[in-house]
Enzyme design. Structure first.
Site, PDB file in Angstrom:
ATOM      1  N   SER A   7     -22.581   6.940 -19.400  1.00 45.09           N
ATOM      2  CA  SER A   7     -21.455   7.310 -20.253  1.00 45.09           C
ATOM      3  C   SER A   7     -21.714   8.669 -20.892  1.00 45.09           C
ATOM      4  O   SER A   7     -22.642   8.833 -21.683  1.00 45.09           O
ATOM      5  CB  SER A   7     -21.231   6.260 -21.347  1.00 45.09           C
ATOM      6  OG  SER A   7     -20.307   6.777 -22.277  1.00 45.09           O
ATOM      7  N   HIS A  32     -19.044   7.945 -16.216  1.00 44.08           N
ATOM      8  CA  HIS A  32     -18.128   7.161 -17.050  1.00 44.08           C
ATOM      9  C   HIS A  32     -17.617   8.057 -18.173  1.00 44.08           C
ATOM     10  O   HIS A  32     -18.392   8.547 -18.996  1.00 44.08           O
ATOM     11  CB  HIS A  32     -18.865   5.938 -17.615  1.00 44.08           C
ATOM     12  CG  HIS A  32     -17.987   5.023 -18.406  1.00 44.08           C
ATOM     13  ND1 HIS A  32     -17.160   4.094 -17.817  1.00 44.08           N
ATOM     14  CD2 HIS A  32     -17.804   4.892 -19.744  1.00 44.08           C
ATOM     15  CE1 HIS A  32     -16.504   3.426 -18.753  1.00 44.08           C
ATOM     16  NE2 HIS A  32     -16.873   3.903 -19.940  1.00 44.08           N
ATOM     17  N   ASP A  34     -15.189   8.397 -21.439  1.00 44.31           N
ATOM     18  CA  ASP A  34     -14.503   7.625 -22.479  1.00 44.31           C
ATOM     19  C   ASP A  34     -13.482   8.494 -23.181  1.00 44.31           C
ATOM     20  O   ASP A  34     -13.835   9.455 -23.861  1.00 44.31           O
ATOM     21  CB  ASP A  34     -15.533   7.139 -23.507  1.00 44.31           C
ATOM     22  CG  ASP A  34     -16.420   6.063 -22.924  1.00 44.31           C
ATOM     23  OD1 ASP A  34     -15.892   5.013 -22.530  1.00 44.31           O
ATOM     24  OD2 ASP A  34     -17.645   6.273 -22.855  1.00 44.31           O
ATOM     25  N   MET A  36     -10.719   8.603 -26.012  1.00 45.31           N
ATOM     26  CA  MET A  36     -10.303   7.877 -27.230  1.00 45.31           C
ATOM     27  C   MET A  36      -9.271   8.699 -27.992  1.00 45.31           C
ATOM     28  O   MET A  36      -9.429   9.917 -28.125  1.00 45.31           O
ATOM     29  CB  MET A  36     -11.508   7.658 -28.136  1.00 45.31           C
ATOM     30  CG  MET A  36     -12.668   6.959 -27.467  1.00 45.31           C
ATOM     31  SD  MET A  36     -14.020   6.772 -28.624  1.00 45.31           S
ATOM     32  CE  MET A  36     -15.284   6.106 -27.532  1.00 45.31           C
ATOM     33  N   HIS A  65     -12.209   5.703 -18.583  1.00 45.99           N
ATOM     34  CA  HIS A  65     -11.947   4.549 -19.455  1.00 45.99           C
ATOM     35  C   HIS A  65     -11.027   5.016 -20.575  1.00 45.99           C
ATOM     36  O   HIS A  65     -11.452   5.728 -21.486  1.00 45.99           O
ATOM     37  CB  HIS A  65     -13.309   4.051 -19.996  1.00 45.99           C
ATOM     38  CG  HIS A  65     -13.214   2.913 -20.952  1.00 45.99           C
ATOM     39  ND1 HIS A  65     -14.300   2.506 -21.711  1.00 45.99           N
ATOM     40  CD2 HIS A  65     -12.195   2.076 -21.283  1.00 45.99           C
ATOM     41  CE1 HIS A  65     -13.944   1.469 -22.458  1.00 45.99           C
ATOM     42  NE2 HIS A  65     -12.675   1.196 -22.225  1.00 45.99           N
ATOM     43  N   MET A  67      -9.151   4.576 -23.759  1.00 43.67           N
ATOM     44  CA  MET A  67      -9.008   3.796 -25.002  1.00 43.67           C
ATOM     45  C   MET A  67      -7.896   4.448 -25.812  1.00 43.67           C
ATOM     46  O   MET A  67      -8.123   5.057 -26.856  1.00 43.67           O
ATOM     47  CB  MET A  67     -10.339   3.787 -25.757  1.00 43.67           C
ATOM     48  CG  MET A  67     -11.338   2.817 -25.144  1.00 43.67           C
ATOM     49  SD  MET A  67     -13.019   3.145 -25.650  1.00 43.67           S
ATOM     50  CE  MET A  67     -13.418   4.413 -24.464  1.00 43.67           C
ATOM     51  N   ASP A 174     -19.651  -2.664 -20.460  1.00 53.88           N
ATOM     52  CA  ASP A 174     -19.689  -1.414 -21.220  1.00 53.88           C
ATOM     53  C   ASP A 174     -20.020  -1.673 -22.687  1.00 53.88           C
ATOM     54  O   ASP A 174     -19.239  -2.315 -23.395  1.00 53.88           O
ATOM     55  CB  ASP A 174     -18.314  -0.731 -21.086  1.00 53.88           C
ATOM     56  CG  ASP A 174     -18.270   0.664 -21.682  1.00 53.88           C
ATOM     57  OD1 ASP A 174     -19.323   1.170 -22.117  1.00 53.88           O
ATOM     58  OD2 ASP A 174     -17.170   1.246 -21.698  1.00 53.88           O
TER      59      ASP A 174
HETATM   60  C1  DX5 Z   1     -17.548   2.597 -26.263  1.00 51.73           C
HETATM   61  C2  DX5 Z   1     -17.486   3.236 -24.914  1.00 51.73           C
HETATM   62  C3  DX5 Z   1     -18.758   3.191 -24.180  1.00 51.73           C
HETATM   63  C4  DX5 Z   1     -19.920   3.863 -24.855  1.00 51.73           C
HETATM   64  C5  DX5 Z   1     -21.143   3.088 -24.477  1.00 51.73           C
HETATM   65  O1  DX5 Z   1     -16.269   2.482 -26.783  1.00 51.73           O
HETATM   66  O2  DX5 Z   1     -16.504   2.593 -24.102  1.00 51.73           O
HETATM   67  O3  DX5 Z   1     -18.614   3.643 -22.834  1.00 51.73           O
HETATM   68  O4  DX5 Z   1     -20.070   5.209 -24.517  1.00 51.73           O
HETATM   69  O5  DX5 Z   1     -22.212   3.579 -25.176  1.00 51.73           O
HETATM   70  P1  DX5 Z   1     -23.577   2.781 -25.301  1.00 51.73           P
HETATM   71  O6  DX5 Z   1     -24.104   2.574 -23.907  1.00 51.73           O
HETATM   72  O7  DX5 Z   1     -24.417   3.697 -26.112  1.00 51.73           O
HETATM   73  O8  DX5 Z   1     -23.299   1.481 -26.005  1.00 51.73           O
HETATM   74 ZN    ZN Z   2     -16.467   3.160 -21.906  1.00 56.45          ZN
END
Ligand code: DX5
Ligand code: ZN
Length: 215
Positions: A7, A32, A34, A36, A65, A67, A174
């Protein structure tokens, strides 16, 4: 052997190119990403200009991903930026079937993510349409949080559901994933692991990725 997806949220944003190159050279399978929006989750990560810049360097599939609320507005944008997998949240989609098919019609793999409180049973009538289910093992929004143990039984239930329906899906986990729980997750039925802080916070990210891959 699971798909390993570092990630990028946990990468060093002052040296992003270097960290992306490390992932390119490693045994990792996917990047990956993220995304947000500060509405669906209480945090804002990075957006299109950053993804566009990253995509110029990345040599492996982008696992995006989302969010964000109302993800339908941005599906083609992320496809055009190079996404090979787009995952939307069950909790953010009123018309999930429509959204999933909009992703598939773009020629992109479609994933649905479930928050920790959302049971896997809500996917009963959409599972056959999906390529991937992402089970959140922390509340989404931040890296570096503590893994929620209930995740194991969700994985087992989902695997059982998929085999009863005779459908193949990628089960991606995740949040709070690392060498300490990867083998139990794979044993439960996970076949893709997202790892942020456990990779980028380790002394040798390349070695940690190789160790996760070897499980
Ligand atoms: C959280 C994200 C994850 C995050 C995971 O909302 O979806 O992908 O980056 O991070 P770690 O592996 O540090 O928990
Ligand atoms: Zn994620």
């Amino acid at each position: 052997m699971a798909i390993i997806a570092p990630s990028i949220l946990a990468a060093d944003f002052n040296n992003l190119g270097k960290d992306l190159e490390m992932v390119n050279q490693s045994e990792a399978d996917w990047f990956h990403l993220d995304i947000m929006d500060g509405v669906f989750v209480p945090n804002i990560s990075y957006g299109m200009p950053v993804v566009e810049a990253m995509a110029k360097l990345t040599k492996k599939p982008l696992d995006v991903h989302l969010m964000i609320v109302d993800p339908d507005r941005y599906l083609s944008v992320f496809k055009n930026l190079g996404a090979e997998i787009i995952t939307v949240h069950f909790e953010a989609c009123t018309h999930l079937h429509r959204t999933v098919w909009a992703i598939k019609e773009l020629g992109v793999k479609a994933g649905v993510a479930l928050n920790p409180h959302t049971p896997v049973s809500v996917l009963e009538d959409i599972l056959v349409d999906l390529d991937l289910v992402l089970i959140m093992s922390v509340n989404p929004g931040f890296g570096g949080q503590k893994f929620i143990e209930n995740t194991y039984q969700k994985i087992k239930k989902l695997k059982e559901m998929a085999s009863q329906m005779n459908t193949q899906i990628i089960i991606e986990i995740d949040g709070g994933v690392g060498l300490q729980n990867a083998s139990l997750l794979i044993e439960a039925g996970a076949n893709a692991l997202v790892a942020g802080s456990s990779v980028f916070g380790s002394d040798s990210p390349t070695k940690t990725i190789a160790e996760l891959k070897a499980i």
